[in-house]
Design a protein around this motif. Structure first.
Motif, mmCIF file in Angstrom:
data_model
loop_
_atom_site.group_PDB
_atom_site.id
_atom_site.type_symbol
_atom_site.label_atom_id
_atom_site.label_comp_id
_atom_site.label_asym_id
_atom_site.label_seq_id
_atom_site.Cartn_x
_atom_site.Cartn_y
_atom_site.Cartn_z
ATOM 1 N N VAL A 32 4.232 -1.846 8.366
ATOM 2 C CA VAL A 32 4.293 -0.597 8.324
ATOM 3 C C VAL A 32 5.373 0.331 7.971
ATOM 4 O O VAL A 32 6.627 0.253 8.903
ATOM 5 C CB VAL A 32 3.401 0.198 9.626
ATOM 6 C CG1 VAL A 32 4.231 -0.023 11.026
ATOM 7 C CG2 VAL A 32 3.123 1.513 9.293
ATOM 8 N N GLY A 33 5.713 0.471 6.990
ATOM 9 C CA GLY A 33 6.845 1.368 6.309
ATOM 10 C C GLY A 33 6.648 2.855 6.870
ATOM 11 O O GLY A 33 5.730 3.408 6.662
ATOM 12 N N LEU A 34 7.747 3.393 7.596
ATOM 13 C CA LEU A 34 7.409 4.772 8.155
ATOM 14 C C LEU A 34 7.206 5.832 7.098
ATOM 15 O O LEU A 34 6.586 6.806 7.376
ATOM 16 C CB LEU A 34 8.583 5.078 9.016
ATOM 17 C CG LEU A 34 8.604 3.822 10.077
ATOM 18 C CD1 LEU A 34 9.796 4.003 11.140
ATOM 19 C CD2 LEU A 34 7.288 3.970 11.108
ATOM 20 N N VAL A 35 8.279 5.702 5.952
ATOM 21 C CA VAL A 35 8.277 6.949 5.147
ATOM 22 C C VAL A 35 8.807 6.476 3.747
ATOM 23 O O VAL A 35 8.962 5.146 3.538
ATOM 24 C CB VAL A 35 9.385 7.748 5.836
ATOM 25 C CG1 VAL A 35 10.911 7.125 5.682
ATOM 26 C CG2 VAL A 35 9.500 9.214 5.071
ATOM 27 N N ILE B 258 2.502 -1.845 4.506
ATOM 28 C CA ILE B 258 2.374 -0.235 4.101
ATOM 29 C C ILE B 258 3.543 0.172 3.877
ATOM 30 O O ILE B 258 4.691 0.025 4.519
ATOM 31 C CB ILE B 258 1.859 0.425 5.168
ATOM 32 C CG1 ILE B 258 0.462 -0.065 5.736
ATOM 33 C CG2 ILE B 258 1.568 1.979 5.175
ATOM 34 C CD1 ILE B 258 0.058 0.196 6.850
ATOM 35 N N GLU B 259 3.730 1.062 2.728
ATOM 36 C CA GLU B 259 4.955 1.646 2.224
ATOM 37 C C GLU B 259 4.584 3.143 2.424
ATOM 38 O O GLU B 259 3.935 3.722 1.442
ATOM 39 C CB GLU B 259 5.589 1.523 0.787
ATOM 40 C CG GLU B 259 6.746 2.164 0.623
ATOM 41 C CD GLU B 259 7.345 1.836 -0.737
ATOM 42 O OE1 GLU B 259 8.589 1.805 -0.954
ATOM 43 O OE2 GLU B 259 6.587 1.389 -1.567
ATOM 44 N N ASN B 260 5.132 4.057 3.246
ATOM 45 C CA ASN B 260 4.974 5.420 3.427
ATOM 46 C C ASN B 260 3.354 5.732 4.282
ATOM 47 O O ASN B 260 2.582 5.761 3.984
ATOM 48 C CB ASN B 260 4.596 6.410 2.192
ATOM 49 C CG ASN B 260 4.756 7.735 2.580
ATOM 50 O OD1 ASN B 260 4.909 8.231 3.736
ATOM 51 N ND2 ASN B 260 4.493 8.607 1.337
ATOM 52 N N SER B 261 3.845 5.764 5.524
ATOM 53 C CA SER B 261 2.512 5.877 6.581
ATOM 54 C C SER B 261 2.041 7.458 6.496
ATOM 55 O O SER B 261 1.144 7.702 7.381
ATOM 56 C CB SER B 261 3.087 5.718 7.971
ATOM 57 O OG SER B 261 3.407 4.415 8.167
ATOM 58 N N ILE C 71 0.899 -1.178 0.098
ATOM 59 C CA ILE C 71 -0.035 -0.035 -0.026
ATOM 60 C C ILE C 71 1.014 1.128 -0.075
ATOM 61 O O ILE C 71 1.375 2.013 1.108
ATOM 62 C CB ILE C 71 -0.881 -0.002 1.240
ATOM 63 C CG1 ILE C 71 -1.642 -1.361 1.367
ATOM 64 C CG2 ILE C 71 -1.836 1.157 1.079
ATOM 65 C CD1 ILE C 71 -2.602 -1.598 0.114
ATOM 66 N N TRP C 72 1.324 1.653 -1.210
ATOM 67 C CA TRP C 72 2.155 2.708 -1.166
ATOM 68 C C TRP C 72 1.300 3.992 -1.889
ATOM 69 O O TRP C 72 0.577 3.728 -2.932
ATOM 70 C CB TRP C 72 3.240 2.397 -2.642
ATOM 71 C CG TRP C 72 4.059 3.826 -2.768
ATOM 72 C CD1 TRP C 72 5.031 4.193 -2.050
ATOM 73 C CD2 TRP C 72 3.739 4.541 -3.735
ATOM 74 N NE1 TRP C 72 5.542 5.533 -2.781
ATOM 75 C CE2 TRP C 72 4.847 5.626 -3.786
ATOM 76 C CE3 TRP C 72 2.952 4.541 -4.801
ATOM 77 C CZ2 TRP C 72 4.910 6.591 -4.696
ATOM 78 C CZ3 TRP C 72 3.289 5.470 -5.868
ATOM 79 C CH2 TRP C 72 4.030 6.668 -5.794
ATOM 80 N N VAL C 73 1.649 5.202 -1.297
ATOM 81 C CA VAL C 73 1.151 6.610 -1.772
ATOM 82 C C VAL C 73 2.274 7.249 -1.850
ATOM 83 O O VAL C 73 3.418 7.350 -1.059
ATOM 84 C CB VAL C 73 0.161 7.043 -0.887
ATOM 85 C CG1 VAL C 73 -0.886 6.143 -0.713
ATOM 86 C CG2 VAL C 73 0.706 7.532 0.495
ATOM 87 N N PRO C 74 2.469 8.284 -2.980
ATOM 88 C CA PRO C 74 3.259 9.268 -2.992
ATOM 89 C C PRO C 74 3.466 10.280 -1.786
ATOM 90 O O PRO C 74 2.291 10.769 -1.284
ATOM 91 C CB PRO C 74 3.212 9.956 -4.339
ATOM 92 C CG PRO C 74 1.601 9.802 -4.538
ATOM 93 C CD PRO C 74 1.266 8.581 -4.005
ATOM 94 N N SER D 130 12.910 0.817 5.614
ATOM 95 C CA SER D 130 13.338 1.020 4.466
ATOM 96 C C SER D 130 12.756 2.277 4.059
ATOM 97 O O SER D 130 11.653 2.837 4.405
ATOM 98 C CB SER D 130 12.993 0.111 3.271
ATOM 99 O OG SER D 130 13.637 -0.997 3.485
ATOM 100 N N HIS D 131 13.701 3.228 3.255
ATOM 101 C CA HIS D 131 13.599 4.658 2.932
ATOM 102 C C HIS D 131 13.671 5.628 4.168
ATOM 103 O O HIS D 131 13.855 6.698 3.842
ATOM 104 C CB HIS D 131 12.172 4.619 2.523
ATOM 105 C CG HIS D 131 11.948 4.389 0.997
ATOM 106 N ND1 HIS D 131 12.574 5.184 -0.062
ATOM 107 C CD2 HIS D 131 11.310 3.280 0.326
ATOM 108 C CE1 HIS D 131 12.157 4.362 -1.398
ATOM 109 N NE2 HIS D 131 11.530 3.337 -1.027
ATOM 110 N N ALA D 132 13.948 5.151 5.258
ATOM 111 C CA ALA D 132 14.175 6.276 6.251
ATOM 112 C C ALA D 132 15.207 6.773 6.505
ATOM 113 O O ALA D 132 16.466 5.933 6.017
ATOM 114 C CB ALA D 132 13.886 5.444 7.758
ATOM 115 N N SER D 133 15.703 7.800 7.187
ATOM 116 C CA SER D 133 17.054 8.325 7.271
ATOM 117 C C SER D 133 17.895 7.516 8.433
ATOM 118 O O SER D 133 17.270 6.989 9.074
ATOM 119 C CB SER D 133 16.927 9.676 7.457
ATOM 120 O OG SER D 133 16.420 9.934 8.958
ATOM 121 N N ASP D 134 19.215 7.531 8.438
ATOM 122 C CA ASP D 134 19.851 6.947 9.242
ATOM 123 C C ASP D 134 19.321 7.263 10.691
ATOM 124 O O ASP D 134 19.474 6.302 11.581
ATOM 125 C CB ASP D 134 21.337 7.168 9.188
ATOM 126 C CG ASP D 134 21.971 6.550 7.977
ATOM 127 O OD1 ASP D 134 21.467 6.094 7.224
ATOM 128 O OD2 ASP D 134 23.229 6.714 7.761
#
Length: 413
Positions: A169-172, A145-148, A84-87, A223-227
């Motif tokens: 749940v992908g955070l960002v 989920i990709e991008n909460s 479930i990705w949204v931009p 994944s996609h999150a900053s360090d």
């Protein structure tokens, strides 16, 4: 909500080798091909917004998608997390409303697939269900989920997502959101380029989402999150975390790839890093990137669009022809490149903490694993690289199932 004892039973069976890898796959013999792993799980498959609503995206038939049911069946891909990705959009009411609506389109698409093809694919919301589907000869669909941002800044939507089957749940994504800083700022829409001062890590809402995910038994995906956001997730999560589709920065220096210290930290917390087969995280090729951008702009313009739309343009014949020409000059990374990343992650994080992700239909696809029909090529490449059957069983699904089971077991609904 209930706790499911089968998690523990299934994980114990997998660890003790009761799910034999030494036997040929169903319908195969030792003389036709080597055995398949106990289960093959791809933790990141994207879907278009009109999934299962347009005939071209009816995955019960042959499609231009890199993952459809026929490709999974032919290639030996048993299970996938459909995403479930949204931009990323504005952190304002109108932006949140649009993101919630876009996420709903994808949930409905997955539900249509499951309702239309129950004799081929079933939802799995526990590791035990995924293994039961495998034994029954059925494919498994899981939801991530990709991008909460799609939660619309409302923690109650995380519960609703869990009830609909979401299990990570992908955070960002690209661009900072209301949970945490992204590894890739959205410079196209005005965000400044990343630097250490701009990495603010996780917000109070992000911490709330992590805490509630732990309570629900939903895996937290960095994944996609900053360090700094990854470090915050490790600090705030009471359960192991995952990277659903990430690479190794020591092998290829890219902000989306994880440095060795974070690979070790995720492993030390009991988590798993799913190695992603995405070209830009496996091979630096600025010439290809420029050629693809030029092609995208040309295809969009030819069809009267102001800008490229992946859902519309990626599946047009003109795009396919153009990509074939680009491939002649700028070849994709290969399975050897991919296995190099896997080997490094195993050396750094350990064999119990590495898995597989394609990012198919979201930009993934490499020479040798161009779509789900070529899934067995990955297994063969791992064998040729010296990984044992036991190692391959862990990488292809055992490690992910273990983490998923532990997260669910320790949940406090």
């Amino acid at each position: 909500m209930k706790h499911f004892a089968p998690h523990t039973l299934m994980l114990g069976a997998l660890a003790s080798g009761l799910l034999a890898f030494g036997q040929p796959a169903t319908g195969a013999t030792q003389t036709t091909r080597p055995a398949d792993p106990p289960i093959t799980i791809d933790t990141h498959v994207d879907i278009p917004f009109t999934y299962m609503r347009e005939p071209r995206f009816d995955v019960g038939k042959d499609t231009r998608l890199l993952v459809d049911l026929g490709k999974m069946e032919r290639g030996g891909l048993n299970a996938a997390f459909f995403v479930i990705w949204v931009p990323q959009g504005p952190l304002a009411p109108a932006g949140y409303t649009k993101a919630v609506r876009q996420a709903e389109e994808k949930y409905e698409g997955i539900e249509r697939m499951l309702m239309r093809y129950p004799d081929r694919i079933r939802l799995a919301t526990t590791p035990a269900q995924a293994m039961a589907n495998r034994r029954a000869g059925l494919l498994s669909a899981m939801i991530g989920i990709e991008n909460s941002y799609s939660l619309g800044h409302d923690i109650h939507r995380l519960d609703a997502a869990y009830d609909r089957g979401a299990r990570y749940v992908g955070l960002v994504h690209v661009g900072d959101n209301d949970l945490c800083t992204s590894s890739l700022p959205d410079t196209k829409h005005g965000e400044p380029a990343m630097n250490s001062a701009g990495d603010k890590g996780m917000s109070a809402f992000g911490r709330e989402v992590v805490a509630r995910a732990n309570q629900l038994g939903m895996m937290v995906d960095i994944s996609h999150a900053s360090d700094r956001c990854v470090r915050d997730a490790l600090a705030y999560s009471k359960a192991p975390i995952i990277a659903s589709h990430s690479g190794a920065r020591a092998v290829l220096d890219h902000p989306r790839n994880l440095p060795d210290d974070l690979l070790r930290a995720i492993a030390a917390k009991g988590g798993v890093i799913q190695t992603v087969a995405y070209k830009e995280f496996l091979k630096h090729d600025p010439g290809r990137e420029a050629a693809e951008k030029k092609l995208q702009d040309a295809v969009a313009k030819a069809h009267g669009d102001a800008e490229y739309d992946s859902d519309k343009d990626d599946y047009l014949p003109a795009m396919a022809r153009g990509m074939a020409e680009i491939e002649k000059t700028y070849p994709l990374p290969t399975l050897d490149d991919y296995v190099k990343q896997i080997r490094h992650m195993v050396q750094v994080a350990g064999i119990d903490h590495v898995g597989i992700a394609s990012d198919f239909d979201g930009g993934g696809g490499i020479t040798g694993w161009k779509d789900a029909s070529e899934t067995r090529n990955v297994t063969m490449a791992l064998r040729h690289a010296g990984f044992s059957d036991a190692d391959i069983a862990k990488i292809w699904g055992g490690n992910l199932l273990r983490v998923w089971g532990e997260v669910a077991r320790d949940a406090r609904h």
